[in-house]
Design a protein around this motif. Structure first.
Motif, PDB file in Angstrom:
ATOM      1  N   ASP B  37      73.892  18.633  26.992  1.00  0.00           N
ATOM      2  CA  ASP B  37      74.119  17.700  27.926  1.00  0.00           C
ATOM      3  C   ASP B  37      72.901  16.774  28.167  1.00  0.00           C
ATOM      4  O   ASP B  37      73.404  15.368  28.216  1.00  0.00           O
ATOM      5  N   ARG B  38      71.568  16.984  27.777  1.00  0.00           N
ATOM      6  CA  ARG B  38      70.709  15.607  27.637  1.00  0.00           C
ATOM      7  C   ARG B  38      70.739  14.534  26.416  1.00  0.00           C
ATOM      8  O   ARG B  38      70.468  13.748  26.248  1.00  0.00           O
ATOM      9  N   GLY B  39      71.137  15.598  25.306  1.00  0.00           N
ATOM     10  CA  GLY B  39      72.013  14.252  23.535  1.00  0.00           C
ATOM     11  C   GLY B  39      70.238  14.103  22.901  1.00  0.00           C
ATOM     12  O   GLY B  39      69.602  13.993  22.772  1.00  0.00           O
ATOM     13  N   GLU B  40      69.828  15.736  23.139  1.00  0.00           N
ATOM     14  CA  GLU B  40      68.508  15.533  22.261  1.00  0.00           C
ATOM     15  C   GLU B  40      68.226  16.601  21.343  1.00  0.00           C
ATOM     16  O   GLU B  40      68.707  18.205  21.549  1.00  0.00           O
ATOM     17  N   GLY B  41      67.238  16.960  20.641  1.00  0.00           N
ATOM     18  CA  GLY B  41      66.487  17.792  20.306  1.00  0.00           C
ATOM     19  C   GLY B  41      67.203  17.727  18.864  1.00  0.00           C
ATOM     20  O   GLY B  41      67.063  18.796  17.647  1.00  0.00           O
ATOM     21  N   GLY B  42      67.912  16.878  17.673  1.00  0.00           N
ATOM     22  CA  GLY B  42      68.370  16.221  16.354  1.00  0.00           C
ATOM     23  C   GLY B  42      69.094  17.125  16.269  1.00  0.00           C
ATOM     24  O   GLY B  42      69.819  17.867  16.900  1.00  0.00           O
ATOM     25  N   PHE B  43      69.301  17.375  15.285  1.00  0.00           N
ATOM     26  CA  PHE B  43      69.990  18.520  14.297  1.00  0.00           C
ATOM     27  C   PHE B  43      70.245  20.223  14.836  1.00  0.00           C
ATOM     28  O   PHE B  43      71.115  20.664  15.423  1.00  0.00           O
ATOM     29  N   PHE B  44      68.859  19.919  14.927  1.00  0.00           N
ATOM     30  CA  PHE B  44      68.890  21.915  14.656  1.00  0.00           C
ATOM     31  C   PHE B  44      68.352  22.280  16.336  1.00  0.00           C
ATOM     32  O   PHE B  44      68.543  23.346  16.706  1.00  0.00           O
ATOM     33  N   GLY B  45      68.594  21.613  17.599  1.00  0.00           N
ATOM     34  CA  GLY B  45      67.246  21.374  18.793  1.00  0.00           C
ATOM     35  C   GLY B  45      66.243  21.827  18.527  1.00  0.00           C
ATOM     36  O   GLY B  45      65.708  22.123  17.318  1.00  0.00           O
ATOM     37  N   ARG B  46      65.512  22.611  19.759  1.00  0.00           N
ATOM     38  CA  ARG B  46      64.340  22.859  19.870  1.00  0.00           C
ATOM     39  C   ARG B  46      64.087  24.701  19.305  1.00  0.00           C
ATOM     40  O   ARG B  46      62.956  24.916  19.307  1.00  0.00           O
ATOM     41  N   GLN B  47      65.492  24.408  20.086  1.00  0.00           N
ATOM     42  CA  GLN B  47      65.092  26.399  19.153  1.00  0.00           C
ATOM     43  C   GLN B  47      64.048  26.753  20.271  1.00  0.00           C
ATOM     44  O   GLN B  47      64.109  28.122  19.957  1.00  0.00           O
ATOM     45  N   GLU B  48      64.030  26.615  21.335  1.00  0.00           N
ATOM     46  CA  GLU B  48      63.158  27.042  22.506  1.00  0.00           C
ATOM     47  C   GLU B  48      63.994  28.146  23.292  1.00  0.00           C
ATOM     48  O   GLU B  48      64.832  27.986  23.380  1.00  0.00           O
ATOM     49  N   LEU B  49      62.933  29.621  23.629  1.00  0.00           N
ATOM     50  CA  LEU B  49      63.542  30.346  24.466  1.00  0.00           C
ATOM     51  C   LEU B  49      64.200  30.264  25.684  1.00  0.00           C
ATOM     52  O   LEU B  49      63.612  29.097  26.218  1.00  0.00           O
ATOM     53  N   MET B  50      65.448  30.237  25.778  1.00  0.00           N
ATOM     54  CA  MET B  50      66.267  30.154  26.899  1.00  0.00           C
ATOM     55  C   MET B  50      66.866  31.217  27.801  1.00  0.00           C
ATOM     56  O   MET B  50      66.884  32.275  27.139  1.00  0.00           O
ATOM     57  N   VAL B  51      66.739  31.138  29.038  1.00  0.00           N
ATOM     58  CA  VAL B  51      67.316  32.108  30.019  1.00  0.00           C
ATOM     59  C   VAL B  51      68.599  32.084  29.890  1.00  0.00           C
ATOM     60  O   VAL B  51      69.082  31.198  30.528  1.00  0.00           O
ATOM     61  N   ASP B  52      68.972  33.649  29.737  1.00  0.00           N
ATOM     62  CA  ASP B  52      71.102  33.571  29.755  1.00  0.00           C
ATOM     63  C   ASP B  52      71.203  33.226  31.604  1.00  0.00           C
ATOM     64  O   ASP B  52      71.204  34.478  32.165  1.00  0.00           O
ATOM     65  N   GLU B  53      71.312  32.594  32.342  1.00  0.00           N
ATOM     66  CA  GLU B  53      71.441  32.740  33.547  1.00  0.00           C
ATOM     67  C   GLU B  53      72.549  34.288  33.957  1.00  0.00           C
ATOM     68  O   GLU B  53      71.821  34.831  34.785  1.00  0.00           O
ATOM     69  N   ARG B  54      73.736  34.060  33.755  1.00  0.00           N
ATOM     70  CA  ARG B  54      74.695  35.009  34.296  1.00  0.00           C
ATOM     71  C   ARG B  54      74.137  36.226  33.646  1.00  0.00           C
ATOM     72  O   ARG B  54      74.500  37.479  34.618  1.00  0.00           O
ATOM     73  N   CYS B  55      73.253  36.530  32.114  1.00  0.00           N
ATOM     74  CA  CYS B  55      73.351  37.712  32.335  1.00  0.00           C
ATOM     75  C   CYS B  55      72.136  38.096  33.306  1.00  0.00           C
ATOM     76  O   CYS B  55      72.230  39.913  33.447  1.00  0.00           O
ATOM     77  N   VAL B  56      71.074  37.012  33.450  1.00  0.00           N
ATOM     78  CA  VAL B  56      69.978  37.692  34.290  1.00  0.00           C
ATOM     79  C   VAL B  56      70.802  37.651  36.066  1.00  0.00           C
ATOM     80  O   VAL B  56      70.390  38.637  36.046  1.00  0.00           O
ATOM     81  N   LYS B  57      71.576  37.586  36.342  1.00  0.00           N
ATOM     82  CA  LYS B  57      71.939  37.920  37.421  1.00  0.00           C
ATOM     83  C   LYS B  57      72.936  39.264  36.875  1.00  0.00           C
ATOM     84  O   LYS B  57      72.736  40.258  38.394  1.00  0.00           O
ATOM     85  N   LEU B  58      74.041  39.611  36.231  1.00  0.00           N
ATOM     86  CA  LEU B  58      74.095  40.887  35.869  1.00  0.00           C
ATOM     87  C   LEU B  58      73.163  41.975  36.363  1.00  0.00           C
ATOM     88  O   LEU B  58      73.772  42.563  36.863  1.00  0.00           O
ATOM     89  N   ARG B  59      71.819  41.465  35.778  1.00  0.00           N
ATOM     90  CA  ARG B  59      71.239  42.723  35.940  1.00  0.00           C
ATOM     91  C   ARG B  59      70.316  42.684  37.747  1.00  0.00           C
ATOM     92  O   ARG B  59      69.096  43.067  37.721  1.00  0.00           O
ATOM     93  N   ASP B  60      70.809  41.805  37.734  1.00  0.00           N
ATOM     94  CA  ASP B  60      70.356  40.971  39.962  1.00  0.00           C
ATOM     95  C   ASP B  60      70.197  42.652  40.423  1.00  0.00           C
ATOM     96  O   ASP B  60      71.095  43.468  40.384  1.00  0.00           O
ATOM     97  N   PRO B  61      68.423  43.841  40.529  1.00  0.00           N
ATOM     98  CA  PRO B  61      68.822  44.970  40.894  1.00  0.00           C
ATOM     99  C   PRO B  61      69.334  44.923  42.290  1.00  0.00           C
ATOM    100  O   PRO B  61      68.418  44.282  43.310  1.00  0.00           O
ATOM    101  N   ASP B  62      69.972  46.276  42.335  1.00  0.00           N
ATOM    102  CA  ASP B  62      69.832  46.421  43.923  1.00  0.00           C
ATOM    103  C   ASP B  62      68.658  47.853  43.916  1.00  0.00           C
ATOM    104  O   ASP B  62      68.377  48.125  43.566  1.00  0.00           O
ATOM    105  N   ARG B  63      69.695  47.988  45.438  1.00  0.00           N
ATOM    106  CA  ARG B  63      68.506  49.195  46.282  1.00  0.00           C
ATOM    107  C   ARG B  63      68.416  49.877  45.210  1.00  0.00           C
ATOM    108  O   ARG B  63      67.562  50.428  44.883  1.00  0.00           O
ATOM    109  N   ASP B  64      69.417  50.950  44.487  1.00  0.00           N
ATOM    110  CA  ASP B  64      69.268  51.858  43.619  1.00  0.00           C
ATOM    111  C   ASP B  64      69.014  51.875  42.048  1.00  0.00           C
ATOM    112  O   ASP B  64      67.561  52.417  41.967  1.00  0.00           O
TER     113      ASP B  64
END
Lengths: 385, 320
Positions: B37-64
């Motif tokens: 989106d920001r058009g940065e990071g050169g060719f390879f990008g910085r390869q910093e750890l990123m969080v997959d929001e959807r994955c986190v949402k799917l594991r949103d803990p419920d009461r059980d």
């Protein structure tokens, strides 16, 4: 092995009539050359025999059987092409094996992989391998069997093409100018080898060439073709010494025969350069005619002669010498065969007089047909005055 | 050399124009959404750890989940446990962008299935095209028959018909035959390639007549000649045609989009790209470009392997 018989074959390509009724009988085991200038129809005739072209009219028989309704593949003939036409993707051994594989293995057996599993394939394949090895040995190309045609020289390719033709036992061999892509030295060598091959196989050979030397040296008979007709078909010495027509005399022989204008006087006597010869025609039209003299029929002479001129060019071939002489009143130069010892008398510009043997003179009428019935007026002195 | 600098300049410009989209594609397939989106990071990008929001949402803990996890966190309150579980989910769902993009490409859509479909479709098309084109080209180049020139003119004429012009009638025909949503719909319309016939005919014209006559003398029939003599000599030309055919149908988006409606089992690779076209919530450019990279790689590899023979085929000088 079988003889061939061609009867009244005609062929036209669009407007041009290439063959105008050609008949030729070739005996079993005979070597016949079809020779003529390019465009005379000799290759077309060979292709009609092979079944690669269909004739307009007439019939072709192989061993007595008419073959009009047979495809080229079914006529059991072998052909060697001028361009050799080897399969570029197959090795030499595979190329030679193709005619046998196509005839002795059925469609399934020829399939790669699967074919090898079919009953009988192995035995036949072994047999074919043996035939290929034999053919290769005969032609001394055994060491080339694993190469591709692209890796071979012209002469080697030519041998492979021959090998592919003789690996099976065809009714006849058809050769279409097989030597014309070879260099001169190799051509002479291969010429002798093909002639030997013919003697060894005792097979029928039909050999197309535009080179009269090849035809002369290899054939049992030469068929001289011109303008879609066979003008004469006879053994090489007969065609050379006793041609039926002026075109044949001019085509066969190197250097070319000398043709001099001749007049037939009202009493039948022949006159050369306004001088009567001791030779007369027995019958036929009077007027213009031609005299054919081979270079070896001419001799140097001292003294008077109707043929006098100057040496304008000479070619010394070592064993013999050809001298061109410019004779006044003649448009073409006369070629004389001389021995190298006569060099001294034949320096450029030297005036010379020529003499010839009347028995070796070939007389042709105005249409070019040979006049054979001649009367020698002075039987004792058969030379020009 | 120095006089030719402008030629090289033009060539370099051309190369840049051709390479740029590939560069973007590969580069995007390495980068995180933020970097794209920001058009940065050169060719390879910085390869910093990123969080997959959807994955986190799917594991949103419920009461059980919290009840189950209570055993692992003795003496904590429910909200503490929930936070701990969330943190766990966060660390499980964080990864390098390149891994995120490519795993998404393969997991979000059945990309392997699409690739297999692509192979089945393009291979069948090419195979049948060859079976049709070789005998046709042989007849047009080497056999004499009445009307040959007229037939060849028709072939040339057919080269002028754009696919899109006849797409609708073709579709209707296939629909009436009940063939939409089948492999047949993807393959059948392309099996007769006039371009293939034309290309092979031009190549066969250069094959000497003597070779065919020799084959006839050796006892081959016309069909045997096509498969045993013409096919092997035509390999370079066939390879050139293969590249054209395979590239065109592997990359085809238009036709599969028309005849495959709904059944995702029949999707070809380009249709797979649609999986990442988020309509309302923005597109997943990273995984999309990863998919695109996966799709084009087999073609590029195949071209590099066949490059030499391909160029031989284009110049059409198979035999002398």
């Amino acid at each position: 092995m079988a003889g061939l018989s061609i009867e009244n074959v005609t062929k036209r390509f669009g407007e041009t009539e290439v063959l105008k009724g050609v008949s030729l009988d070739i005996a079993d085991g005979e070597f016949v050359s079809l020779v003529g200038p390019s465009g005379c129809g000799k290759s077309t005739l060979l292709r009609i025999i092979a079944g690669l072209e269909t004739q307009g009219a007439g019939s072709v028989r192989i061993g007595g059987t008419p073959v009009e309704d047979q495809r080229a593949a079914d006529r059991n003939l072998s052909m060697v092409f001028q361009s050799y036409a080897l399969y570029p993707h197959l090795t030499v051994g595979e190329n030679i094996a193709v005619p046998l594989r196509m005839r002795r293995l059925n469609g399934v057996q020829r399939l790669p992989l699967v074919g090898g599993l079919m009953p009988g394939t192995r035995a036949v394949a072994r047999e074919i391998g043996q035939h290929v090895a034999d053919a290769a040995t005969m032609l001394e190309i055994g060491h080339l069997l694993d190469r591709k045609p692209g890796q071979l020289s012209g002469g080697q390719r030519q041998r492979v093409a021959l090998g592919r033709a003789l690996v099976r036992d065809p009714a006849a061999f058809l050769l279409d100018e097989p030597l014309s892509n070879l260099d001169a030295k190799l051509r002479v060598q291969t010429r002798a080898e093909i002639a030997q091959l013919h003697r060894r196989l005792a097979a029928t050979f039909v050999y197309v060439t535009h080179d009269q030397v090849e035809a002369m040296t290899m054939s049992d008979r030469i068929a001289v073709m011109m303008g879609g007709r066979i003008l004469q078909c006879a053994p090489p010495d007969v065609v050379y010494e006793d041609p039926d027509r002026i075109e044949v005399a001019e085509f066969i022989g190197s250097p070319k025969i000398n043709i001099l204008p001749l007049e037939i006087l009202p009493d039948g006597r022949l006159s050369l350069q306004d001088r009567a010869l001791d030779l007369a025609v027995v019958e036929g039209a009077r007027g213009v005619a031609s005299l054919g003299l081979r270079p070896e029929a001419l001799r140097l002479k001292s003294g008077d002669s109707p043929l006098r001129g100057r040496v304008v060019h000479s070619e010394n071939l070592g064993s013999e010498m050809f001298v061109q002489i410019d004779v006044a009143d003649l448009q073409e130069r006369i070629t004389l065969r001389a021995t190298p010892e006569q060099r001294g008398a034949l320096a450029l510009g030297t005036p010379v007089a020529l003499d010839f043997d009347l028995h070796k003179a070939l007389i042709f009428d105005a249409d070019g047909a040979r006049i054979r019935r001649l009367r020698h007026l002075n039987a004792a002195a058969s030379e020009v005055a | 050399m120095t006089r030719d600098w402008w030629k090289h300049l033009i060539l370099i410009l051309g190369v840049i124009i051709v390479i740029a989209p590939f560069y973007m594609m590969v580069s995007y397939s390495f980068k995180s959404p933020g970097e794209i989106d920001r058009g940065e990071g050169g060719f390879f990008g910085r390869q910093e750890l990123m969080v997959d929001e959807r994955c986190v949402k799917l594991r949103d803990p419920d009461r059980d989940d919290i009840a189950v996890a209570a055993g692992r966190f003795p003496g904590h309150s429910d909200s503490d446990i929930r936070d701990a579980l969330l943190a766990e989910a966060q660390s499980d769902c964080s990864m390098r962008p390149v891994i995120f993009n490519y795993t998404k490409a393969f997991t979000e859509a059945p990309l392997l299935r699409y690739l297999l479909n692509g192979v089945i479709v393009t291979a069948s098309i090419f195979f049948i095209q060859v079976i049709v084109a070789l005998p046709a080209a042989y007849a047009l180049a080497k056999l004499k028959f009445w009307g040959r020139e007229a037939v060849f003119s028709l072939v040339l004429f057919c080269l002028l018909i754009p696919v899109h012009a006849i797409a609708l009638p073709l579709y209707i025909m296939l629909a009436k035959l009940g063939l939409t949503n089948t492999y047949a719909a993807l393959v059948v319309p392309w099996t007769i390639s006039v371009f293939g016939i034309f290309l092979m005919r031009q190549f066969f014209m250069t094959v000497p007549d003597d070779l065919i006559d020799a084959a006839r003398m050796d006892g081959m029939g016309e069909f045997t000649i096509v498969w045993r003599v013409m096919l092997p000599t035509a390999v370079p030309a066939l390879l050139a045609f293969a590249i054209f055919s395979i590239v065109a149908h592997w990359n085809d988006y238009f036709w599969p989009r028309i005849v495959v409606t709904g059944n995702r089992d029949l999707f070809t690779p380009p249709l797979g790209l649609r999986e990442f076209k988020g309509d309302g919530d923005g597109s997943f450019f990273g995984p999309m470009m990863a998919t695109a990279t996966v799709i084009v790689t087999p073609l590029i590899v195949a071209f590099l392997l066949a490059q030499k023979r391909f160029i031989e085929g284009i110049t059409l000088n198979g035999m002398k």
